[in-house]
Design an enzyme around this catalytic site. Structure first.
Site, PDB file in Angstrom:
ATOM      1  N   CYS A   1       6.154   5.747  -5.516  1.00  0.00           N
ATOM      2  CA  CYS A   1       5.804   4.231  -5.351  1.00  0.00           C
ATOM      3  C   CYS A   1       6.026   3.648  -3.984  1.00  0.00           C
ATOM      4  CB  CYS A   1       6.915   3.673  -6.308  1.00  0.00           C
ATOM      5  SG  CYS A   1       6.829   1.784  -6.255  1.00  0.00           S
TER       6      CYS A   1
ATOM      7  N   CYS B   1      -0.766   1.865  -2.882  1.00  0.00           N
ATOM      8  CA  CYS B   1      -0.064   1.979  -4.435  1.00  0.00           C
ATOM      9  C   CYS B   1      -0.482   2.967  -5.161  1.00  0.00           C
ATOM     10  CB  CYS B   1      -0.013   0.505  -4.645  1.00  0.00           C
ATOM     11  SG  CYS B   1       0.292   0.284  -6.773  1.00  0.00           S
TER      12      CYS B   1
END
Ligand code: DGL
Length: 266
Positions: free
Chosen positions: A74, A189
């Site tokens: 992440c 992302c």
């Protein structure tokens, strides 16, 4: 036989894009996938609160799963929490995920690169430092998207994607300047690669979409001690998924099962 798993962590389904690459490179390893769905989306969290949340989650995760290494799959988390995790858990090697600005700067021909990320990641000093360090010769546009992570979650759970919303969210990535055009969009992302086909379809012109999943998986592999080839470690135990909320619905559990992940016992 060492049965210690590789722990993979994200706010939701995004880290599955990294898990799928990791499985190809490390078929003999066992994985525990953690979705902090109680904290999703990370994009809007304030830095200190997010840092504290993740460090405290890891105290429990490390105790329960004793991973050989942990991958923070992440960007939004990695750009704030890596130093804290390494300081708090010195015996666990951590691999982070940071926007692929360096490879984009090396590959661009037009010199126009866009970084598509959550609002949190585009705000981070870490991201700005990467640009200063590696991309001073390029024009880098940072595009923070409020909606793409959620669109990706919905797509993965329900199979539905609002293409017009995708078009609107990616539109600011496309810059024309002095007869040149953006030629690389960094997917900063881990949720976004699931939508890349929709992005290709709705983009005003073709670009390279840089997905760092394989590079992260390679980095993780480089930190592991060698396994015996073709012997799956902990073969008797399944790969697990951990949800931090009690809200994981059937669609989510089904999706996890599709990725070969069994719900961990509470
Ligand atoms: N998958 C996460 C990332 O790579 C963020 C998604 C979110 O929680 O907003 O940044």
């Amino acid at each position: 036989m060492n049965e210690r798993p590789i722990l993979m962590f994200d706010s939701g389904v995004g880290g599955l894009t990294v898990l799928r690459e990791a499985r190809v490179l490390m078929p003999d390893r066992r994985f525990v996938y953690v979705a902090d769905d109680a904290g999703f989306p990370y994009g809007a969290w304030e830095e200190n609160a997010l840092r504290a949340r993740i460090v405290s989650l890891f105290a429990r995760l490390i105790e329960e799963h004793d991973p050989e290494i942990a991958v923070i799959a992440c960007n939004t988390a990695s750009t704030v929490v890596m130093a804290d995790l390494r300081a708090a858990f010195p015996n666990t090697p951590f691999v982070g995920t940071v926007p692929a600005i360096k490879p984009a700067a090396e590959r661009t021909r037009s010199g126009l690169v866009s970084v598509l990320a959550t609002p949190g990641t585009v705000k981070r000093q870490y991201t700005r430092d990467l640009i200063r360090e590696w991309a001073t010769k390029c024009h880098v546009r940072l595009v923070g998207s409020d909606r793409l992570a959620q669109l990706s979650e919905t797509y993965m759970r329900e199979g539905f994607v609002d293409e017009e919303a995708v078009r609107t969210e990616i539109a600011p990535c496309f810059v024309e300047q002095d007869g040149k055009r953006t030629d690389i969009v960094v997917l900063a992302c881990t949720h976004y690669p699931f939508l890349v086909n929709r992005m290709r379809k709705t983009a005003p012109w073709p670009v390279d979409w840089l997905d760092p999943a394989e590079a992260i998986a390679r980095r993780a592999l480089s930190l592991l001690r060698p396994a015996r080839p073709l012997v799956r470690e902990g073969a008797d135990k399944p790969d697990l998924v951990v949800f931090t909320s009690d809200r994981a619905d059937t669609a989510m559990v089904k999706l996890a099962r599709g990725f070969g992940l069994a719900p961990a016992a509470k």
